[in-house]
Write an enzyme that holds these catalytic residues in place. Structure first.
Site, PDB file in Angstrom:
ATOM      1  N   ASP A  21       0.825  -1.214   0.000  1.00 43.19           N
ATOM      2  CA  ASP A  21       0.000   0.000   0.000  1.00 43.19           C
ATOM      3  C   ASP A  21       0.864   1.270   0.000  1.00 43.19           C
ATOM      4  O   ASP A  21       1.983   1.263   0.513  1.00 43.19           O
ATOM      5  CB  ASP A  21      -0.917  -0.024   1.240  1.00 43.19           C
ATOM      6  N   ASN A  69     -11.065  -2.354  -5.389  1.00 44.22           N
ATOM      7  CA  ASN A  69     -10.287  -1.455  -6.261  1.00 44.22           C
ATOM      8  C   ASN A  69     -10.947  -1.225  -7.625  1.00 44.22           C
ATOM      9  O   ASN A  69     -10.614  -0.271  -8.321  1.00 44.22           O
ATOM     10  CB  ASN A  69      -8.851  -1.974  -6.459  1.00 44.22           C
TER      11      ASN A  69
END
Ligand code: IPE
Ligand code: IPE
Ligand code: MG
Length: 246
Positions: A21, A69
């Site tokens: 991330d 996502n």
């Protein structure tokens, strides 16, 4: 401290999973578009894959794209899918040179056909490699995986293949995308966020969690060594007392 030298090769985690991330924030900090962060993140992927294989880690699973996502702006999603294709084309050499088998988990049939095809090709070409299994979580969501598992088992019970009273942990494991992988020992998340974001909920039941402040594009092999060193210096009690372990 030289973390690598202090890693005990006999106590390596059998399965490391990473929530990669911070690509977007990395790019923003440099005044760049988010996509540049994703591109730069591929270097960190290569470092971590090579370092894990060299150490002797048997399973590495990388969270590359979640079911959630898909809700990002279309330009970013399209770019990530193109980056997936180009990285697979480029990195097959890294996988072959290091004797690494590629595997993928998630709703793979929702990937664009080009990405799906390239992925299958690399999985096929690396299928006899046996030093490490690299699993990419793509269009992966743990809740989707669990729903899928329940559906499959319900269908088998309805078809009379076995009785519901025979459902145990091993039956559940066999119906997850991770059926061929051991439980996660060490879960790493970069970028300072401390959450799981729908990743491997069942499989991390007893994983050690390690959160790093480093943004993914800046993550290097030394950072992985530090995480493994930290993991090896914890006491995993699995419900027992410390005295029982020694
Ligand atoms: C991780 O970085 C990569 C993916 C989720 C595909 P992010 O894109 O989430 O980066 P941040 O969290 O916005 O910084
Ligand atoms: C999790 O990161 C998914 C991947 C790393 C692929 P996100 O950046 O999408 O997660 P949230 O939105 O911060 O929970
Ligand atoms: Mg993020």
């Amino acid at each position: 401290m030289n973390f690598k030298e202090n890693i005990n090769p006999k106590k390596l985690p059998k399965h490391i999973a990473i929530i990669m991330d911070g690509n977007g924030r990395w790019a923003k900090k440099q005044g760049l578009m988010r996509v540049r962060g994703h591109e730069k993140g591929t270097k960190a992927v290569r470092e971590v894959v090579e370092a894990s294989a060299e150490l002797g880690v048997e399973n590495l699973t990388l969270y590359a794209f979640s079911t959630e996502n898909w809700n990002r702006p279309k330009v970013e999603v399209d770019m990530l899918m193109r980056l997936l294709v180009s990285s697979l084309k480029k990195e097959i050499k890294t996988l072959q040179d290091n004797n690494i088998k590629l595997n993928a988990i998630g709703c793979l049939d929702t990937l664009p056909p080009k990405a799906f095809k390239e992925l299958q090709e690399v999985i096929e070409k690396t299928s006899s490699n046996n030093r490490m299994t690299l699993t990419l979580a793509l269009s992966y969501g743990s809740r989707e995986e669990l729903c899928n598992m329940v559906k499959e088992i319900a269908n088998e019970v309805a078809a009379g293949e076995f009785s519901s009273k025979d459902i145990d942990e091993s039956v559940i494991n066999k119906h997850l995308y991770t059926r061929n992988l051991p439980d996660v020992d060490l879960l790493i998340r970069t970028s300072g966020e401390q959450r799981i974001s729908n990743f491997l909920l069942w499989q991390i039941a007893y994983a050690e969690l390690y959160f790093s402040e480093i943004l993914w594009p800046d993550y290097r092999r030394e950072d992985l060594y530090e995480a493994i060193y930290n993991y090896q210096n914890r006491e995993r009690r699995f419900g027992k007392t410390s005295e029982q372990l020694s």
